[in-house]
Scaffold this active site. Structure first.
Site: not given
Ligand code: ZN
Length: 343
Positions: A158, A195, A282
């Protein structure tokens, strides 16, 4: 498989982040190191500490302004009367092309996308060595190892060139890809974290030499919200060199593997000389984030499909949070990868 980790990666221990407006315990805890290390060792990995490759490989993908901020933010923040223990931003610019603020508060807002990346006195050292683990794994693969695993914690995907976010500070996968570029003309990054790898996409968005592909929970209702949509394809010379494959919430193995097939078709057409796998775990059905429903055997299938590219591969740890299965999920992935890569 060769594996890298430095004990100094444990120092960063973020206390909180804001989730749905509530102050919550930060799940990116040092205990992840033990769980992931055990999982990798169960798959036959032997860990070594990375050498110190210096700031160069990090500065190759991050701005000087940002790195100076990361290194000194906590010390400067601590001099503000009444400031919190950790650097946490409370104001952000709507546009990033204006003046650069001089204050630590202004710079925190400029360089931090959200509250998920608090900076403590220990943060920089852990972030630095996490990146060194990625560089060492890339060096091993550039030197002829078929694959290597970097237990990068804190994670990185990120983090943009000059922005931290979502538990990430230095983009370890981008650092590894850029390090590989010294010997590989084209590098693909495949991000299988729950993500979207928004920082990685941002760093290479205008470049045709590094293909970025991400499979993730649809950001229309999921972090990071503002990136990860299918129409983000790159820009300028990089147009067509970014592929996003968002999946509906709770998607299980079959749709994930279908998206993976599309990802692998694009990667094969790109004909890279090496690949970086941004390995978030995740997406698992029992991960506390609860976004997707990949199973433990599903991770082995994902790994086997990636391994059948038969490319020099750097596996960089991204997300994956404490659950009963976190360790086993890494074992499943690395065992599946190793078996299929050797064939
Ligand atoms: Zn993640």
């Amino acid at each position: 498989m060769k594996a890298y980790l430095d004990e100094r990666q444990r120092g960063h221990a973020p206390k909180h982040f804001m989730a749905n407006g509530a102050l919550s315990p930060n799940p990116e805890v040092p205990a992840r190191v033990d769980v992931l290390k055990a999982g990798a060792e169960a798959a036959g990995c032997a860990f070594a500490s990375p050498a110190d490759h210096g700031l160069g490989p990090i500065a190759a993908v991050h701005s000087a302004e940002y790195l100076t901020f990361l290194r000194h933010a906590h010390e400067r923040w601590s001099r503000i009367e009444g400031a919190s223990e950790e650097v946490i931003p409370n104001i952000h610019p709507l546009a990033r092309d204006g003046a650069y603020p001089a204050s630590a508060v202004g710079q925190a807002g400029y360089h931090m996308a959200d509250t998920g990346c608090p900076i403590s006195a220990e943060t920089w050292e852990s972030v630095y060595w996490s990146a060194m683990s990625a560089v060492e794994a890339a060096s091993a693969v550039a030197g002829g190892a078929p694959s290597a695993y970097a237990l990068c914690r804190p994670p990185g995907h990120h983090a943009f060139a000059d922005v931290a976010g979502g538990f990430c500070f230095v983009n370890n996968s981008a650092v590894a890809a850029q390090a590989l570029r010294r010997t590989a003309a084209r590098v693909a990054i495949l991000d299988v974290d729950l993500h979207h790898g928004n920082g990685t996409q941002g760093i290479f968005y205008a470049r045709p030499d590094v293909l970025t592909v991400s499979i993730h929970a649809d950001p229309v209702r999921f972090y990071p919200f503002f990136w990860g949509h299918a129409d983000e394809r790159g820009e300028g010379p990089g147009l067509g060199y970014n592929l996003n494959l968002p999946l509906p919430r709770k998607s299980a193995d079959a749709p994930f593997l279908e998206a993976l097939n599309a990802a692998l078709r694009r990667i094969r057409a790109f004909a890279p000389d090496a690949i970086v796998v941004a390995l978030g775990l995740d997406a698992h059905e029992s991960d506390p984030f609860g976004g997707l429903s990949v199973t433990t055997p599903g991770f082995a299938l994902v790994a086997e499909a990636i391994a059948r590219l038969h490319l020099p591969t750097v596996i960089v740890q991204e997300g994956g949070y404490l659950s009963e299965e976190l360790s086993t999920n890494l074992t499943s992935f690395l065992t599946g990868f190793g078996g299929a890569h050797r064939q």
